[in-house]
Design a protein around this motif. Structure first.
Motif, PDB file in Angstrom:
ATOM      1  N   ASP A  28      95.150 -86.687  17.094  1.00 38.77           N
ATOM      2  CA  ASP A  28      94.987 -86.290  15.697  1.00 38.77           C
ATOM      3  C   ASP A  28      95.613 -87.364  14.821  1.00 38.77           C
ATOM      4  OD1 ASP A  28      93.785 -83.962  16.470  1.00 38.77           O
ATOM      5  OD2 ASP A  28      95.528 -82.690  16.114  1.00 38.77           O
ATOM      6  N   LYS A  37      86.902 -94.103   3.695  1.00 38.72           N
ATOM      7  CA  LYS A  37      86.400 -92.897   4.359  1.00 38.72           C
ATOM      8  C   LYS A  37      87.080 -92.693   5.714  1.00 38.72           C
ATOM      9  CE  LYS A  37      83.704 -92.596   0.875  1.00 38.72           C
ATOM     10  NZ  LYS A  37      84.237 -91.884  -0.304  1.00 38.72           N
ATOM     11  N   GLU A  75      88.834 -90.723   8.447  1.00 36.66           N
ATOM     12  CA  GLU A  75      88.927 -89.348   8.933  1.00 36.66           C
ATOM     13  C   GLU A  75      90.362 -89.056   9.377  1.00 36.66           C
ATOM     14  OE1 GLU A  75      86.841 -86.983   8.864  1.00 36.66           O
ATOM     15  OE2 GLU A  75      84.842 -87.877   8.658  1.00 36.66           O
ATOM     16  N   CYS A  76      90.826 -87.878   9.070  1.00 34.53           N
ATOM     17  CA  CYS A  76      92.162 -87.468   9.497  1.00 34.53           C
ATOM     18  C   CYS A  76      92.189 -85.953   9.640  1.00 34.53           C
ATOM     19  CB  CYS A  76      93.229 -87.938   8.505  1.00 34.53           C
ATOM     20  SG  CYS A  76      93.036 -87.272   6.833  1.00 34.53           S
ATOM     21  N   THR A  77      93.145 -85.461  10.411  1.00 31.25           N
ATOM     22  CA  THR A  77      93.278 -84.008  10.558  1.00 31.25           C
ATOM     23  C   THR A  77      94.191 -83.439   9.479  1.00 31.25           C
ATOM     24  OG1 THR A  77      95.086 -84.323  12.135  1.00 31.25           O
ATOM     25  CG2 THR A  77      92.878 -84.064  13.037  1.00 31.25           C
ATOM     26  N   TYR A 136      83.838 -86.614   2.241  1.00 34.74           N
ATOM     27  CA  TYR A 136      83.608 -87.045   3.624  1.00 34.74           C
ATOM     28  C   TYR A 136      84.547 -86.335   4.601  1.00 34.74           C
ATOM     29  CZ  TYR A 136      87.929 -89.704   3.628  1.00 34.74           C
ATOM     30  OH  TYR A 136      89.262 -90.055   3.585  1.00 34.74           O
ATOM     31  N   LEU A 137      85.669 -85.818   4.126  1.00 32.55           N
ATOM     32  CA  LEU A 137      86.642 -85.186   5.010  1.00 32.55           C
ATOM     33  C   LEU A 137      86.062 -83.955   5.691  1.00 32.55           C
ATOM     34  CD1 LEU A 137      89.921 -85.333   2.870  1.00 32.55           C
ATOM     35  CD2 LEU A 137      89.414 -86.672   4.925  1.00 32.55           C
ATOM     36  N   SER A 138      86.487 -83.731   6.910  1.00 32.06           N
ATOM     37  CA  SER A 138      86.063 -82.544   7.645  1.00 32.06           C
ATOM     38  C   SER A 138      86.559 -81.288   6.926  1.00 32.06           C
ATOM     39  CB  SER A 138      86.624 -82.586   9.067  1.00 32.06           C
ATOM     40  OG  SER A 138      86.506 -81.326   9.690  1.00 32.06           O
ATOM     41  N   THR A 144      90.136 -80.421   7.731  1.00 32.68           N
ATOM     42  CA  THR A 144      91.253 -81.282   7.345  1.00 32.68           C
ATOM     43  C   THR A 144      92.173 -80.556   6.364  1.00 32.68           C
ATOM     44  OG1 THR A 144      89.955 -83.304   7.625  1.00 32.68           O
ATOM     45  CG2 THR A 144      91.918 -83.462   6.252  1.00 32.68           C
TER      46      THR A 144
END
Length: 216
Positions: free
Chosen positions: A111, A132, A134-136, A156-158, A161
């Motif tokens: 993570d 962009k 990605e991170c948790t 763009y983040l999940s 997140t």
């Protein structure tokens, strides 16, 4: 009088803590505040499990003496002077750190946690949104969110997140109006994913809050 620009190669350091391995669960990219040096700032992460956490602390490039005795050295990420150019210089440097380090964990299930303290909030939020990344989890700790950022920068983040915005209740740089302004800005950017927390403390890194991100 005419001001000119020139391009040149620049070297800079950064600091890491612990050893990346197959047992690593969390990779942190942590940005210090104004006046800090990465090798001292990273000590705030020594309380984390060293087997499971690997920390990368980039170093702000602009160094300066903090006292008239020229004894203590601090660093700054940006000032209002030539901000646009300096911002790109800083983000390009962070890109280089990221690409160099990322090779080591591409085959691992980790993570990624992005964290900025004080002035580091402006850097981590600008870098993550423009690249962009990605991170948790994204921790915005006791710093201002850049005014130019908009909601679409973080789409763009999940959906999973988590975004944490926190500061101390005795922070000398935050009054109620400033807190309200930053919270509204955060809500505008991150919506329901934003978690706001006020801890008991001044304008300093909360080691306990850092620990809480990986202890749940």
């Amino acid at each position: 009088m005419s001001e000119q620009q020139i391009s040149y190669t620049h070297n800079n350091s950064y600091t890491t803590l612990n050893t990346l391995s197959a047992k690593t669960k969390y990779v942190w990219l942590a940005f210090h505040g104004m006046g800090h040096l990465s090798r001292y700032f990273i000590k705030h992460f020594e309380g984390l499990n060293p087997i499971e956490n690997y920390i990368i602390a980039p170093q702000a490039p602009s160094k300066y003496y903090q006292d008239k005795r020229f004894k203590y050295v601090g660093a700054s990420w940006l000032t209002r002077e030539s901000t646009t150019i300096e911002k790109e210089n800083v983000l390009n440097y962070v890109d280089a750190v990221w690409e160099h380090e990322k090779k080591q964990w591409q085959q691992l299930d980790v993570d990624v946690i992005l964290m900025g303290f004080s002035q580091g909030v402006s850097i981590v939020s600008r870098w993550a949104s423009s690249r962009k990344i990605e991170c948790t989890q994204l921790m915005l700790h006791s710093g201002g969110i850049p005014t130019e950022l908009v909601r679409s920068d973080f789409e763009y983040l999940s959906p999973t997140t988590r975004v944490h915005y926190l500061f101390g209740n005795k922070d000398e740089y935050y009054n109620e109006a400033r807190h309200t302004e930053e919270q509204l800005k955060g809500n505008r950017l991150f919506g329901d994913r934003l978690e706001v927390k006020v801890f008991d403390g001044i304008h300093e890194v909360s080691d306990a809050e850092i620990q809480s991100l990986v202890s749940n």
